[in-house]
Design a protein around this motif. Structure first.
Motif, PDB file in Angstrom:
ATOM      1  N   MET A   1       0.867  -1.064   0.094  1.00  0.00           N
ATOM      2  CA  MET A   1       0.007   0.041   0.122  1.00  0.00           C
ATOM      3  C   MET A   1       0.915   1.284   0.081  1.00  0.00           C
ATOM      4  O   MET A   1       0.332   2.303  -0.309  1.00  0.00           O
ATOM      5  CB  MET A   1      -0.910   0.142   1.164  1.00  0.00           C
ATOM      6  N   ARG A   2       2.039   1.078   0.481  1.00  0.00           N
ATOM      7  CA  ARG A   2       2.949   2.338   0.725  1.00  0.00           C
ATOM      8  C   ARG A   2       3.304   2.770  -0.725  1.00  0.00           C
ATOM      9  O   ARG A   2       3.238   4.102  -0.919  1.00  0.00           O
ATOM     10  CB  ARG A   2       4.113   1.903   1.014  1.00  0.00           C
ATOM     11  N   TRP A   3       3.633   1.868  -1.763  1.00  0.00           N
ATOM     12  CA  TRP A   3       3.855   2.254  -3.143  1.00  0.00           C
ATOM     13  C   TRP A   3       2.542   3.025  -3.608  1.00  0.00           C
ATOM     14  O   TRP A   3       2.849   4.090  -4.818  1.00  0.00           O
ATOM     15  CB  TRP A   3       4.417   1.185  -4.051  1.00  0.00           C
ATOM     16  N   GLY A   4       1.373   2.393  -3.516  1.00  0.00           N
ATOM     17  CA  GLY A   4       0.342   3.078  -3.943  1.00  0.00           C
ATOM     18  C   GLY A   4       0.054   4.497  -3.623  1.00  0.00           C
ATOM     19  O   GLY A   4      -0.359   5.312  -4.451  1.00  0.00           O
ATOM     20  N   LYS A   5       0.359   4.703  -2.118  1.00  0.00           N
ATOM     21  CA  LYS A   5       0.280   6.337  -1.864  1.00  0.00           C
ATOM     22  C   LYS A   5       1.271   7.050  -2.439  1.00  0.00           C
ATOM     23  O   LYS A   5       1.190   8.525  -2.870  1.00  0.00           O
ATOM     24  CB  LYS A   5       0.419   6.181  -0.213  1.00  0.00           C
ATOM     25  N   ILE A   6       2.511   6.537  -2.720  1.00  0.00           N
ATOM     26  CA  ILE A   6       3.258   7.578  -3.270  1.00  0.00           C
ATOM     27  C   ILE A   6       3.124   7.599  -4.874  1.00  0.00           C
ATOM     28  O   ILE A   6       3.357   8.813  -5.204  1.00  0.00           O
ATOM     29  CB  ILE A   6       4.850   6.836  -3.216  1.00  0.00           C
ATOM     30  N   VAL A   7       2.464   6.706  -5.522  1.00  0.00           N
ATOM     31  CA  VAL A   7       2.138   6.802  -6.788  1.00  0.00           C
ATOM     32  C   VAL A   7       0.938   8.026  -6.906  1.00  0.00           C
ATOM     33  O   VAL A   7       0.883   8.812  -7.684  1.00  0.00           O
ATOM     34  CB  VAL A   7       1.637   5.558  -7.555  1.00  0.00           C
ATOM     35  N   LEU A   8       0.053   7.908  -6.027  1.00  0.00           N
ATOM     36  CA  LEU A   8      -1.221   8.865  -6.099  1.00  0.00           C
ATOM     37  C   LEU A   8      -0.508  10.353  -5.633  1.00  0.00           C
ATOM     38  O   LEU A   8      -0.991  11.087  -6.305  1.00  0.00           O
ATOM     39  CB  LEU A   8      -2.072   8.485  -4.915  1.00  0.00           C
ATOM     40  N   VAL A   9       0.358  10.430  -4.874  1.00  0.00           N
ATOM     41  CA  VAL A   9       0.931  11.641  -4.588  1.00  0.00           C
ATOM     42  C   VAL A   9       1.603  12.289  -5.441  1.00  0.00           C
ATOM     43  O   VAL A   9       1.478  13.619  -5.944  1.00  0.00           O
ATOM     44  CB  VAL A   9       1.933  11.677  -3.178  1.00  0.00           C
ATOM     45  N   PHE A  10       2.490  11.414  -6.478  1.00  0.00           N
ATOM     46  CA  PHE A  10       3.226  11.766  -7.515  1.00  0.00           C
ATOM     47  C   PHE A  10       2.186  12.168  -8.744  1.00  0.00           C
ATOM     48  O   PHE A  10       2.441  13.443  -9.086  1.00  0.00           O
ATOM     49  CB  PHE A  10       4.021  10.660  -8.214  1.00  0.00           C
ATOM     50  N   GLN A  11       1.089  11.481  -8.613  1.00  0.00           N
ATOM     51  CA  GLN A  11       0.181  11.874 -10.059  1.00  0.00           C
ATOM     52  C   GLN A  11      -0.572  13.155  -9.481  1.00  0.00           C
ATOM     53  O   GLN A  11      -0.845  14.089 -10.343  1.00  0.00           O
ATOM     54  CB  GLN A  11      -0.833  10.701  -9.986  1.00  0.00           C
ATOM     55  N   ALA A  12      -0.877  13.511  -8.281  1.00  0.00           N
ATOM     56  CA  ALA A  12      -1.400  14.742  -7.815  1.00  0.00           C
ATOM     57  C   ALA A  12      -0.636  15.827  -8.083  1.00  0.00           C
ATOM     58  O   ALA A  12      -1.246  16.758  -8.432  1.00  0.00           O
ATOM     59  CB  ALA A  12      -2.125  14.651  -6.464  1.00  0.00           C
ATOM     60  N   VAL A  13       0.684  15.634  -7.582  1.00  0.00           N
ATOM     61  CA  VAL A  13       1.533  16.782  -8.173  1.00  0.00           C
ATOM     62  C   VAL A  13       1.682  17.040  -9.329  1.00  0.00           C
ATOM     63  O   VAL A  13       1.795  18.484  -9.800  1.00  0.00           O
ATOM     64  CB  VAL A  13       2.850  16.395  -7.343  1.00  0.00           C
ATOM     65  N   MET A  14       1.852  16.021 -10.223  1.00  0.00           N
ATOM     66  CA  MET A  14       1.858  16.230 -11.492  1.00  0.00           C
ATOM     67  C   MET A  14       0.706  16.845 -12.246  1.00  0.00           C
ATOM     68  O   MET A  14       0.807  17.934 -13.009  1.00  0.00           O
ATOM     69  CB  MET A  14       2.240  14.880 -12.327  1.00  0.00           C
ATOM     70  N   VAL A  15      -0.461  16.605 -11.690  1.00  0.00           N
ATOM     71  CA  VAL A  15      -1.768  17.183 -12.049  1.00  0.00           C
ATOM     72  C   VAL A  15      -1.673  19.005 -11.950  1.00  0.00           C
ATOM     73  O   VAL A  15      -2.176  19.542 -12.367  1.00  0.00           O
ATOM     74  CB  VAL A  15      -2.790  16.620 -11.610  1.00  0.00           C
ATOM     75  N   LEU A  16      -1.254  18.947 -10.535  1.00  0.00           N
ATOM     76  CA  LEU A  16      -1.210  20.388  -9.851  1.00  0.00           C
ATOM     77  C   LEU A  16      -0.006  21.310 -10.839  1.00  0.00           C
ATOM     78  O   LEU A  16      -0.391  22.385 -11.408  1.00  0.00           O
ATOM     79  CB  LEU A  16      -0.783  20.476  -8.418  1.00  0.00           C
ATOM     80  N   ILE A  17       0.854  20.622 -11.234  1.00  0.00           N
ATOM     81  CA  ILE A  17       2.147  21.323 -12.344  1.00  0.00           C
ATOM     82  C   ILE A  17       1.511  21.609 -13.470  1.00  0.00           C
ATOM     83  O   ILE A  17       1.428  22.743 -14.063  1.00  0.00           O
ATOM     84  CB  ILE A  17       3.281  20.402 -12.078  1.00  0.00           C
ATOM     85  N   ILE A  18       0.689  20.663 -14.149  1.00  0.00           N
ATOM     86  CA  ILE A  18       0.227  21.007 -15.372  1.00  0.00           C
ATOM     87  C   ILE A  18      -0.800  22.039 -15.215  1.00  0.00           C
ATOM     88  O   ILE A  18      -1.023  22.927 -16.070  1.00  0.00           O
ATOM     89  CB  ILE A  18      -0.572  19.448 -16.125  1.00  0.00           C
ATOM     90  N   GLY A  19      -1.867  22.186 -14.209  1.00  0.00           N
ATOM     91  CA  GLY A  19      -2.451  23.098 -13.996  1.00  0.00           C
ATOM     92  C   GLY A  19      -2.090  24.516 -13.906  1.00  0.00           C
ATOM     93  O   GLY A  19      -2.532  25.482 -14.474  1.00  0.00           O
ATOM     94  N   ILE A  20      -1.022  24.542 -13.075  1.00  0.00           N
ATOM     95  CA  ILE A  20      -0.334  25.770 -13.123  1.00  0.00           C
ATOM     96  C   ILE A  20       0.227  26.196 -14.556  1.00  0.00           C
ATOM     97  O   ILE A  20       0.237  27.286 -14.874  1.00  0.00           O
ATOM     98  CB  ILE A  20       0.715  25.664 -12.041  1.00  0.00           C
ATOM     99  N   ILE A  21       0.721  25.236 -15.274  1.00  0.00           N
ATOM    100  CA  ILE A  21       1.209  25.591 -16.283  1.00  0.00           C
ATOM    101  C   ILE A  21       0.028  25.862 -17.481  1.00  0.00           C
ATOM    102  O   ILE A  21       0.095  27.215 -18.222  1.00  0.00           O
ATOM    103  CB  ILE A  21       1.861  24.478 -17.206  1.00  0.00           C
ATOM    104  N   PHE A  22      -1.019  25.341 -17.333  1.00  0.00           N
ATOM    105  CA  PHE A  22      -2.140  25.862 -18.192  1.00  0.00           C
ATOM    106  C   PHE A  22      -2.661  27.231 -17.695  1.00  0.00           C
ATOM    107  O   PHE A  22      -3.104  28.327 -18.513  1.00  0.00           O
ATOM    108  CB  PHE A  22      -3.476  25.033 -18.021  1.00  0.00           C
TER     109      PHE A  22
END
Length: 85
Positions: A1-22
């Motif tokens: 479950m630990r890796w799943g949380k890391i992947v979810l955090v990474f995905q959320a941060v990447m979506v935030l970065i893409i939103g800021i770029i837009f």
């Protein structure tokens, strides 16, 4: 479950970065040097402060997508932070 949380955090941060770029793109879209849009400016007479419909439509799409991506990513980060604790 630990890796799943890391992947979810990474995905959320990447979506935030893409939103800021837009978000940054829609703020500078008036200054873009796309040739077709410049020709549209020159060929038609627009009031100085009024944008052509093409540019306004692109700007509205970027604004909407930026707000959606930022809200979604912040919601994801809030949910994930609750899961980590």
């Amino acid at each position: 479950m630990r890796w799943g949380k890391i992947v979810l955090v990474f995905q959320a941060v990447m979506v935030l970065i893409i939103g800021i770029i837009f978000f940054s793109q829609f703020t500078i879209i008036e200054n873009s040097e796309i040739l077709d849009l410049r020709e549209e400016f020159k060929s038609e007479s627009y009031i100085e402060n009024e944008l052509p419909p093409t540019i306004q439509e692109i700007k509205d799409r970027f604004k909407l997508s930026a707000y959606i991506l930022i809200v979604v990513s912040l919601t994801e980060l809030a949910i994930i932070s609750r899961l980590i604790n």
